[in-house]
Scaffold this motif. Sequence first.
Motif, mmCIF file in Angstrom:
data_model
loop_
_atom_site.group_PDB
_atom_site.id
_atom_site.type_symbol
_atom_site.label_atom_id
_atom_site.label_comp_id
_atom_site.label_asym_id
_atom_site.label_seq_id
_atom_site.Cartn_x
_atom_site.Cartn_y
_atom_site.Cartn_z
ATOM 1 N N GLY A 79 -29.925 84.949 -5.571
ATOM 2 C CA GLY A 79 -29.910 85.712 -6.312
ATOM 3 C C GLY A 79 -29.178 87.179 -5.933
ATOM 4 O O GLY A 79 -28.779 87.059 -6.725
ATOM 5 N N ALA A 80 -29.414 87.300 -4.260
ATOM 6 C CA ALA A 80 -29.411 88.129 -3.892
ATOM 7 C C ALA A 80 -27.401 88.068 -3.696
ATOM 8 O O ALA A 80 -27.388 88.947 -3.666
ATOM 9 C CB ALA A 80 -29.657 88.519 -2.597
ATOM 10 N N CYS A 131 -43.399 84.821 0.049
ATOM 11 C CA CYS A 131 -42.585 84.649 -1.225
ATOM 12 C C CYS A 131 -43.083 84.947 -2.342
ATOM 13 O O CYS A 131 -44.420 84.223 -1.997
ATOM 14 C CB CYS A 131 -41.220 83.764 -1.353
ATOM 15 N N LEU A 132 -42.560 85.281 -3.353
ATOM 16 C CA LEU A 132 -43.612 85.177 -4.469
ATOM 17 C C LEU A 132 -43.749 83.763 -5.234
ATOM 18 O O LEU A 132 -44.685 82.969 -5.860
ATOM 19 C CB LEU A 132 -42.628 85.738 -5.595
ATOM 20 N N ASP A 133 -42.544 82.521 -4.376
ATOM 21 C CA ASP A 133 -42.434 81.280 -5.662
ATOM 22 C C ASP A 133 -44.013 80.602 -5.056
ATOM 23 O O ASP A 133 -44.661 80.615 -4.085
ATOM 24 C CB ASP A 133 -41.812 80.766 -3.995
ATOM 25 N N SER A 134 -43.923 80.109 -6.075
ATOM 26 C CA SER A 134 -45.901 79.581 -6.723
ATOM 27 C C SER A 134 -45.704 77.914 -5.196
ATOM 28 O O SER A 134 -47.012 78.018 -5.124
ATOM 29 C CB SER A 134 -45.831 79.318 -7.891
ATOM 30 N N ARG A 135 -44.568 77.514 -4.228
ATOM 31 C CA ARG A 135 -45.293 76.587 -4.158
ATOM 32 C C ARG A 135 -44.962 77.435 -2.594
ATOM 33 O O ARG A 135 -45.514 76.234 -1.281
ATOM 34 C CB ARG A 135 -43.528 75.763 -4.020
ATOM 35 N N VAL A 136 -45.345 78.504 -2.340
ATOM 36 C CA VAL A 136 -45.350 78.725 -0.332
ATOM 37 C C VAL A 136 -46.662 79.677 -0.859
ATOM 38 O O VAL A 136 -46.427 80.673 0.491
ATOM 39 C CB VAL A 136 -44.238 79.891 -0.233
ATOM 40 N N ALA A 137 -47.565 79.173 -1.055
ATOM 41 C CA ALA A 137 -48.912 80.246 -1.051
ATOM 42 C C ALA A 137 -49.573 79.993 0.055
ATOM 43 O O ALA A 137 -50.194 78.759 1.189
ATOM 44 C CB ALA A 137 -50.135 79.630 -1.804
ATOM 45 N N PRO A 138 -49.633 80.868 1.131
ATOM 46 C CA PRO A 138 -50.307 80.735 2.946
ATOM 47 C C PRO A 138 -51.435 80.295 2.812
ATOM 48 O O PRO A 138 -51.691 79.360 3.917
ATOM 49 C CB PRO A 138 -49.734 81.677 3.233
ATOM 50 N N GLU A 139 -52.153 80.333 2.252
ATOM 51 C CA GLU A 139 -53.626 79.694 1.809
ATOM 52 C C GLU A 139 -53.653 78.169 1.793
ATOM 53 O O GLU A 139 -54.407 77.777 2.935
ATOM 54 C CB GLU A 139 -54.649 80.125 1.201
ATOM 55 N N LEU A 140 -52.788 78.473 1.128
ATOM 56 C CA LEU A 140 -52.870 76.138 1.171
ATOM 57 C C LEU A 140 -52.020 75.875 2.000
ATOM 58 O O LEU A 140 -51.607 74.913 3.079
ATOM 59 C CB LEU A 140 -52.203 76.144 -0.168
ATOM 60 N N VAL A 178 -27.538 79.547 1.668
ATOM 61 C CA VAL A 178 -28.690 79.813 1.352
ATOM 62 C C VAL A 178 -29.353 79.861 2.178
ATOM 63 O O VAL A 178 -30.378 80.829 2.729
ATOM 64 C CB VAL A 178 -28.661 79.281 0.088
ATOM 65 N N GLN A 179 -29.567 78.337 3.084
ATOM 66 C CA GLN A 179 -30.645 78.638 4.141
ATOM 67 C C GLN A 179 -30.084 79.303 5.475
ATOM 68 O O GLN A 179 -31.185 80.057 6.146
ATOM 69 C CB GLN A 179 -30.059 76.749 4.469
ATOM 70 N N ALA A 180 -28.925 79.538 5.919
ATOM 71 C CA ALA A 180 -28.745 80.767 6.798
ATOM 72 C C ALA A 180 -29.484 82.162 6.062
ATOM 73 O O ALA A 180 -29.589 83.667 7.183
ATOM 74 C CB ALA A 180 -27.175 80.687 7.137
ATOM 75 N N VAL A 186 -42.435 85.001 6.694
ATOM 76 C CA VAL A 186 -42.379 83.024 6.230
ATOM 77 C C VAL A 186 -41.452 83.325 5.024
ATOM 78 O O VAL A 186 -41.580 83.918 3.880
ATOM 79 C CB VAL A 186 -43.173 82.754 5.758
ATOM 80 N N GLY A 187 -40.102 82.858 5.310
ATOM 81 C CA GLY A 187 -39.652 82.630 4.267
ATOM 82 C C GLY A 187 -39.309 80.969 3.275
ATOM 83 O O GLY A 187 -40.262 80.382 4.247
ATOM 84 N N HIS A 188 -38.115 80.470 3.178
ATOM 85 C CA HIS A 188 -38.734 79.464 2.603
ATOM 86 C C HIS A 188 -37.148 78.292 2.373
ATOM 87 O O HIS A 188 -36.288 79.048 1.357
ATOM 88 C CB HIS A 188 -39.841 78.676 1.160
ATOM 89 N N SER A 189 -37.370 77.761 2.500
ATOM 90 C CA SER A 189 -36.105 76.238 1.902
ATOM 91 C C SER A 189 -35.596 76.969 -0.030
ATOM 92 O O SER A 189 -35.963 77.230 -0.794
ATOM 93 C CB SER A 189 -35.321 75.758 1.829
ATOM 94 N N ASN A 190 -34.205 77.315 -0.086
ATOM 95 C CA ASN A 190 -33.535 76.645 -1.843
ATOM 96 C C ASN A 190 -34.371 78.034 -2.292
ATOM 97 O O ASN A 190 -35.217 77.782 -3.689
ATOM 98 C CB ASN A 190 -34.791 75.566 -2.367
ATOM 99 N N CYS A 191 -34.488 79.555 -1.943
ATOM 100 C CA CYS A 191 -35.551 80.372 -1.946
ATOM 101 C C CYS A 191 -34.737 81.030 -3.474
ATOM 102 O O CYS A 191 -33.471 81.224 -3.155
ATOM 103 C CB CYS A 191 -35.031 81.553 -1.594
ATOM 104 N N GLY A 192 -35.127 81.100 -4.819
ATOM 105 C CA GLY A 192 -34.316 81.526 -6.481
ATOM 106 C C GLY A 192 -33.890 83.066 -5.609
ATOM 107 O O GLY A 192 -32.952 83.541 -5.645
#
Length: 237
Positions: free
Chosen positions: A149-150, A88-97, A188-190, A139-145
């Motif tokens: 929105g969708a 995801c574009l989310d700033s908290r999920v950078a795969p390298e980190l 949302v999680q589902a 990789v998805g993530h919890s509480n995804c904006g």
Amino acid sequence: MQSINRRTLVGLAAASPLLGLARVALADDECVVFNHERQAAVTPDQALQRLMDGNERLLAGKTINCDLRAQIQASAAGQAPFAAVVGCLDSRVAPELVFDQRMGSLFVARVAGNFVNTDIIGSLEFATKVTGAKLIMVVGHSNCGAIKGAIDQVQLGNLTATLDNIWPAVVATKGVAGERSSKNAAFVQAVAETNARLAARNLTERSPILGELVDQGALKIVAAMQDLGTGRVTLLA
């Protein structure tokens, strides 16, 4: 009691250099930039294990520090990443980190809602068929904006068309108690989990190239979820 303590201390003192060497060996291995020979030696299952091991290092607070300038120089002439991550574009999920990886280890495709479209699938065909990556992880993530929105069918410029790519996951998610809105955290999680699974499935359904690699055992495709509260990545069945 004192003799036991002394023996324990002596044992720890003897083991400490070995533990230190083990850590150095691990760091050395993780800091070596992937080339085609090293990439070829990794199986799809080993590629998956490398990512999960990296996530465990993150959770344990034992991430590995490498000389990134040296890695830039080592990878300048070419690349041979062992895996690709759709995130995801989310700033908290950078795969390298999240997976404690470095220069030249991962191909990364990121878009709000971690769905796959023609552009991303084509990019993954390049990552695997052309360049040799052994694993694709969605990789998805919890509480995804984007998921929220969708679900709520947000109307906002070009974002509306972006979120339309996630709508099939909203429709496909059944059996969750409560309202089908972004206010329902369980829903949302589902939907986020369904979306990650659908994206992984779409890769082989929409790409004969990726499907063939999977059938040959040269590529593994998996879906996973990251918990934003802990950083832990869990594979989805």
